[in-house]
Design a protein around this motif. Structure first.
Motif, PDB file in Angstrom:
ATOM      1  N   SER A   1       0.846  -1.185   0.000  1.00 38.30           N
ATOM      2  CA  SER A   1       0.000   0.000   0.000  1.00 38.30           C
ATOM      3  C   SER A   1       0.889   1.244   0.000  1.00 38.30           C
ATOM      4  CB  SER A   1      -0.903  -0.010   1.242  1.00 38.30           C
ATOM      5  OG  SER A   1      -2.050   0.784   1.010  1.00 38.30           O
ATOM      6  N   ILE A   2       0.264   2.421  -0.136  1.00 38.95           N
ATOM      7  CA  ILE A   2       1.043   3.665  -0.097  1.00 38.95           C
ATOM      8  C   ILE A   2       0.343   4.654   0.835  1.00 38.95           C
ATOM      9  CG2 ILE A   2       2.152   3.544  -2.368  1.00 38.95           C
ATOM     10  CD1 ILE A   2      -0.168   5.396  -3.397  1.00 38.95           C
ATOM     11  N   LEU A   3       1.122   5.521   1.461  1.00 37.43           N
ATOM     12  CA  LEU A   3       0.535   6.568   2.300  1.00 37.43           C
ATOM     13  C   LEU A   3       0.279   7.753   1.375  1.00 37.43           C
ATOM     14  CD1 LEU A   3      -0.151   6.671   5.313  1.00 37.43           C
ATOM     15  CD2 LEU A   3       1.932   7.975   5.664  1.00 37.43           C
ATOM     16  N   MET A   4      -1.023   7.995   1.102  1.00 41.55           N
ATOM     17  CA  MET A   4      -1.357   8.883  -0.008  1.00 41.55           C
ATOM     18  C   MET A   4      -0.994  10.343   0.211  1.00 41.55           C
ATOM     19  SD  MET A   4      -4.963   7.204  -1.040  1.00 41.55           S
ATOM     20  CE  MET A   4      -5.416   7.082   0.675  1.00 41.55           C
ATOM     21  N   ALA A   5      -1.123  10.843   1.459  1.00 38.31           N
ATOM     22  CA  ALA A   5      -0.952  12.291   1.655  1.00 38.31           C
ATOM     23  C   ALA A   5       0.385  12.646   2.302  1.00 38.31           C
ATOM     24  CB  ALA A   5      -2.116  12.850   2.465  1.00 38.31           C
ATOM     25  N   ALA A   6       1.383  11.733   2.227  1.00 42.71           N
ATOM     26  CA  ALA A   6       2.679  12.094   2.818  1.00 42.71           C
ATOM     27  C   ALA A   6       3.805  11.424   2.038  1.00 42.71           C
ATOM     28  CB  ALA A   6       2.734  11.659   4.275  1.00 42.71           C
ATOM     29  N   SER A   7       4.842  12.187   1.736  1.00 43.33           N
ATOM     30  CA  SER A   7       5.997  11.618   1.035  1.00 43.33           C
ATOM     31  C   SER A   7       6.967  11.037   2.062  1.00 43.33           C
ATOM     32  CB  SER A   7       6.702  12.719   0.240  1.00 43.33           C
ATOM     33  OG  SER A   7       7.248  13.664   1.151  1.00 43.33           O
ATOM     34  N   LEU A   8       7.950  10.311   1.556  1.00 45.83           N
ATOM     35  CA  LEU A   8       8.964   9.733   2.449  1.00 45.83           C
ATOM     36  C   LEU A   8       9.689  10.844   3.218  1.00 45.83           C
ATOM     37  CD1 LEU A   8      10.586   7.199   3.312  1.00 45.83           C
ATOM     38  CD2 LEU A   8      12.132   7.658   1.410  1.00 45.83           C
ATOM     39  N   GLU A   9      10.014  11.919   2.512  1.00 45.72           N
ATOM     40  CA  GLU A   9      10.738  13.033   3.145  1.00 45.72           C
ATOM     41  C   GLU A   9       9.911  13.644   4.275  1.00 45.72           C
ATOM     42  OE1 GLU A   9      10.339  12.716  -0.225  1.00 45.72           O
ATOM     43  OE2 GLU A   9      12.363  11.895  -0.441  1.00 45.72           O
ATOM     44  N   GLU A  10       8.600  13.797   4.010  1.00 46.08           N
ATOM     45  CA  GLU A  10       7.726  14.382   5.048  1.00 46.08           C
ATOM     46  C   GLU A  10       7.653  13.473   6.273  1.00 46.08           C
ATOM     47  OE1 GLU A  10       4.562  17.016   2.466  1.00 46.08           O
ATOM     48  OE2 GLU A  10       4.383  14.850   2.463  1.00 46.08           O
ATOM     49  N   LEU A  11       7.613  12.167   6.023  1.00 51.06           N
ATOM     50  CA  LEU A  11       7.562  11.236   7.157  1.00 51.06           C
ATOM     51  C   LEU A  11       8.845  11.342   7.980  1.00 51.06           C
ATOM     52  CD1 LEU A  11       6.101   7.821   5.911  1.00 51.06           C
ATOM     53  CD2 LEU A  11       5.011   9.583   7.281  1.00 51.06           C
ATOM     54  N   GLN A  12       9.982  11.390   7.255  1.00 45.39           N
ATOM     55  CA  GLN A  12      11.279  11.439   7.958  1.00 45.39           C
ATOM     56  C   GLN A  12      11.369  12.701   8.822  1.00 45.39           C
ATOM     57  OE1 GLN A  12      14.217   8.756   5.495  1.00 45.39           O
ATOM     58  NE2 GLN A  12      14.094  10.751   4.564  1.00 45.39           N
ATOM     59  N   GLU A  13      10.881  13.807   8.255  1.00 46.70           N
ATOM     60  CA  GLU A  13      10.935  15.059   9.001  1.00 46.70           C
ATOM     61  C   GLU A  13      10.018  14.987  10.229  1.00 46.70           C
ATOM     62  OE1 GLU A  13      10.206  18.509   6.540  1.00 46.70           O
ATOM     63  OE2 GLU A  13      10.049  19.720   8.373  1.00 46.70           O
ATOM     64  N   PHE A  14       8.846  14.404  10.031  1.00 46.48           N
ATOM     65  CA  PHE A  14       7.863  14.310  11.115  1.00 46.48           C
ATOM     66  C   PHE A  14       8.384  13.429  12.260  1.00 46.48           C
ATOM     67  CE2 PHE A  14       3.674  12.418  12.564  1.00 46.48           C
ATOM     68  CZ  PHE A  14       3.217  13.563  13.204  1.00 46.48           C
ATOM     69  N   TYR A  15       9.024  12.307  11.881  1.00 40.25           N
ATOM     70  CA  TYR A  15       9.531  11.395  12.912  1.00 40.25           C
ATOM     71  C   TYR A  15      10.877  11.851  13.475  1.00 40.25           C
ATOM     72  CZ  TYR A  15       6.298   8.041  10.647  1.00 40.25           C
ATOM     73  OH  TYR A  15       5.213   7.420  10.096  1.00 40.25           O
ATOM     74  N   GLY A  16      11.590  12.694  12.684  1.00 37.46           N
ATOM     75  CA  GLY A  16      12.950  13.064  13.083  1.00 37.46           C
ATOM     76  C   GLY A  16      13.895  11.880  12.954  1.00 37.46           C
ATOM     77  N   LYS A  17      13.624  11.015  11.982  1.00 37.99           N
ATOM     78  CA  LYS A  17      14.400   9.771  11.808  1.00 37.99           C
ATOM     79  C   LYS A  17      14.531   9.428  10.343  1.00 37.99           C
ATOM     80  CE  LYS A  17      14.641   8.101  15.864  1.00 37.99           C
ATOM     81  NZ  LYS A  17      14.862   7.161  16.840  1.00 37.99           N
ATOM     82  N   GLU A  18      15.581   8.698  10.022  1.00 38.84           N
ATOM     83  CA  GLU A  18      15.672   8.131   8.674  1.00 38.84           C
ATOM     84  C   GLU A  18      14.651   6.995   8.565  1.00 38.84           C
ATOM     85  OE1 GLU A  18      18.580   5.608   5.722  1.00 38.84           O
ATOM     86  OE2 GLU A  18      19.147   5.844   7.820  1.00 38.84           O
ATOM     87  N   VAL A  19      13.971   6.901   7.416  1.00 43.49           N
ATOM     88  CA  VAL A  19      13.023   5.796   7.198  1.00 43.49           C
ATOM     89  C   VAL A  19      13.531   4.979   6.012  1.00 43.49           C
ATOM     90  CG1 VAL A  19      10.654   5.189   6.556  1.00 43.49           C
ATOM     91  CG2 VAL A  19      11.071   7.116   8.103  1.00 43.49           C
TER      92      VAL A  19
END
Ligand SMILES: C[S@@+](CC[C@H](N)C(=O)[O-])C[C@H]1O[C@@H](n2cnc3c(N)ncnc32)[C@H](O)[C@@H]1O
Length: 300
Positions: A36-54
């Motif tokens: 599946s894909i997370l439709m409203a967030a890019s990988l970069e946005e997730l990394q910034e939100f978590y403060g972690k590399e994904v």
């Protein structure tokens, strides 16, 4: 600890508070990236939100390289993120079993899944039967084992949730044969393609598990800012432009409650026409009335 964490359906902030706290504690964070894909967030946005590399985990890494995912998870915290719920129409039980065999503790942090959010169309989750998956047909491969499941569901009046194929990081047959690690662009099945494939198989099987006039509901981008629902017949939705992924389809069962129908009418172009198609479909698949055996004997 290995954490299996559901991300929910769309936004980076759909993760639960407990899930986010766990991610922030982990030394490595993987995102399962093939079912599946997370439709409203890019990988970069997730990394910034978590403060972690994904780290993106494709099918190969999860199915053949799980040792890497589980590395040191007996002494450190590792997160395995799954869009939706980790156990919603995706089986990560294999990874859990492997972790447990290696003496690693596992904790699951659940979230919303397409399997429950589909109730947004107004059809009762209680009235769903077996879920099926529709894969992309090729010229020589048109699997139709799902047809019997639709037939079984419809025979006892239940709705069928159809999950639509997605292909991420797939190789063409030619590249695979030549051992070239070149991947095709991602592909997501549309509602119209799914309906065309449904019609193609009914035409071939002719068992009337459904007809071109059977009512269906297209569910697009559930839980995202552009969520869209559309109700019509299979024939009508074979020409429907469903837009960006993700999509699911529900084939109505022949017992559609009046309140379910009332709710669905919001998503139709022509309310009277849709109501008529639902009523006709119910008649078409109605079983013969039950006759007590002694009455049958009398008739003989
Ligand atoms: C293999 S399932 C994975 C489900 C996920 N683990 C969950 O719990 O929601 C992926 C399929 O579910 C359907 N799907 C998932 N999320 C969706 C959404 N937000 N809207 C519509 N369909 C969705 C699509 O058909 C997609 O190809």
């Amino acid at each position: 600890m290995l954490y299996l964490i559901g991300l929910g359906l769309s936004y980076k902030s759909d993760i639960t508070v407990r899930g986010l706290e766990a991610v922030r504690r982990c030394s490595r964070v993987y995102l399962e990236h093939y079912t599946s894909i997370l439709m409203a967030a890019s990988l970069e946005e997730l990394q910034e939100f978590y403060g972690k590399e994904v780290i993106l985990a494709d099918r190969e890494l999860v199915e053949s390289g799980s040792d890497e995912i589980l590395r040191d998870a007996d002494s450190e915290d590792v997160a395995f993120l799954v869009v939706g719920d980790p156990f919603g129409a995706t089986t990560h039980t294999d990874l859990v079993l492997r972790a447990k065999k290696a003496g690693i503790q596992v904790e699951t942090i659940h979230n919303a899944s397409v399997m429950n959010a589909v109730g947004a169309c107004g059809l009762q989750l209680y009235n769903f039967g077996q879920t099926i998956s529709m894969v992309f047909f090729t010229d020589s491969w048109k699997p139709d084992s799902w047809y019997n499941k639709v037939w079984e569901n419809r025979k006892i009046g239940l709705h069928t949730l159809v999950l639509l194929d997605i292909k991420v990081k797939e190789q063409s047959i030619e590249n695979m044969a030549r051992g070239r690690l070149i991947y095709e662009p991602p592909r997501y099945m549309s509602i119209s393609q799914c309906c065309e494939q449904l019609l193609e198989i009914e035409e071939k099987r002719q068992d009337q598990a459904y007809t071109p006039d059977t009512p269906v509901v297209a569910i697009s981008r559930l839980g995202s800012p552009t969520q869209t629902l559309k109700a019509g017949t299979i024939r009508e939705l074979a020409n429907y432009d469903s837009g960006e992924p993700l999509h699911s389809l529900v084939i109505l069962g022949r017992q559609c409650h009046e309140l379910e129908l009332e709710y669905l009418l919001q998503f139709t172009d022509d309310k009277d026409k849709f109501r008529t198609s639902v009523l006709q479909d119910q008649e078409f698949f109605k079983p013969a009335p039950w006759v007590p055996p002694h009455e049958l004997a009398e008739e003989d």
